[in-house]
Design an enzyme around this catalytic site. Sequence first.
Site, PDB file in Angstrom:
ATOM      1  N   HIS A  22       0.832  -1.198   0.000  1.00 54.69           N
ATOM      2  CA  HIS A  22       0.000   0.000   0.000  1.00 54.69           C
ATOM      3  C   HIS A  22       0.868   1.250   0.000  1.00 54.69           C
ATOM      4  O   HIS A  22       1.807   1.352   0.776  1.00 54.69           O
ATOM      5  CB  HIS A  22      -0.916  -0.020   1.235  1.00 54.69           C
ATOM      6  CG  HIS A  22      -1.783   1.169   1.344  1.00 54.69           C
ATOM      7  ND1 HIS A  22      -1.746   2.005   2.424  1.00 54.69           N
ATOM      8  CD2 HIS A  22      -2.700   1.682   0.494  1.00 54.69           C
ATOM      9  CE1 HIS A  22      -2.625   2.970   2.240  1.00 54.69           C
ATOM     10  NE2 HIS A  22      -3.213   2.800   1.077  1.00 54.69           N
ATOM     11  N   ASP A  64      -4.803   3.699  -4.919  1.00 57.93           N
ATOM     12  CA  ASP A  64      -4.888   4.083  -3.506  1.00 57.93           C
ATOM     13  C   ASP A  64      -6.062   5.040  -3.297  1.00 57.93           C
ATOM     14  O   ASP A  64      -6.086   6.135  -3.850  1.00 57.93           O
ATOM     15  CB  ASP A  64      -3.578   4.754  -3.095  1.00 57.93           C
ATOM     16  CG  ASP A  64      -3.432   4.913  -1.600  1.00 57.93           C
ATOM     17  OD1 ASP A  64      -4.439   4.773  -0.874  1.00 57.93           O
ATOM     18  OD2 ASP A  64      -2.304   5.187  -1.156  1.00 57.93           O
ATOM     19  N   TYR A 114      10.813  14.035 -10.842  1.00 58.55           N
ATOM     20  CA  TYR A 114      12.031  13.214 -10.834  1.00 58.55           C
ATOM     21  C   TYR A 114      12.371  12.762  -9.424  1.00 58.55           C
ATOM     22  O   TYR A 114      12.720  11.610  -9.197  1.00 58.55           O
ATOM     23  CB  TYR A 114      13.224  13.988 -11.401  1.00 58.55           C
ATOM     24  CG  TYR A 114      13.201  14.227 -12.892  1.00 58.55           C
ATOM     25  CD1 TYR A 114      12.432  13.463 -13.753  1.00 58.55           C
ATOM     26  CD2 TYR A 114      13.978  15.239 -13.444  1.00 58.55           C
ATOM     27  CE1 TYR A 114      12.416  13.695 -15.116  1.00 58.55           C
ATOM     28  CE2 TYR A 114      13.986  15.478 -14.815  1.00 58.55           C
ATOM     29  CZ  TYR A 114      13.203  14.704 -15.641  1.00 58.55           C
ATOM     30  OH  TYR A 114      13.202  14.933 -16.992  1.00 58.55           O
TER      31      TYR A 114
END
Length: 142
Positions: A22, A64, A114
Site C-alpha cells: 500500500h 490508492d 524526478y
Amino acid sequence: MLKRIPAVLPPKLVMYMMDMGHSDRLLLADGNYPASTCAKRIIRLDGVEIPELLEAVIKFFPLDDFVPDPVTLMKPKDTEPLPEIWSKYRNILAVSEEGGKFKDFSYMERMEFYERSRTAYVIVQTATKERYANIMLQKGVI
C-alpha cells in the site's frame, strides 16, 4: 504460462506489482525519461507504448483511495500545450474497475516528479516518445 495475463506484461512486472505494498508507486515512463538515473528497479519495454501498458496494468493494480490523487503526471511548462496522450489515460482509467477511485490527475513540476520517482518501487521505461507522457500510479489495497 498463465491464462488471461496480457502479453504486454512481462513476468518481472507482474512479480513487482504483487510485491508492492500500500502506497508504493509504479511509474510508467516515456522513452526519454532518465529511468536508469532515478530507478531502484527498472524494466525496459522498448516496443511498448504507455497507453497499451496502462490498460493492461490497471486490470490488476488497485489505486490508492486513501489519497485524493493516486495518479500523478509531470506538468508541462506553461507555454506548452497539454499532452494529447493524457486524454487516452483518462479514458483508460475511467472505464477500468479503478474508475471509481480515479477522480483526476495530480500534477508535479518536472524536477519534483524526478525526485518522487526516485522512491518509486519500479520504473517501467517504454517506447513512448510523446513529451510529458510519464504517469505514476500509487498502489492501494484490495
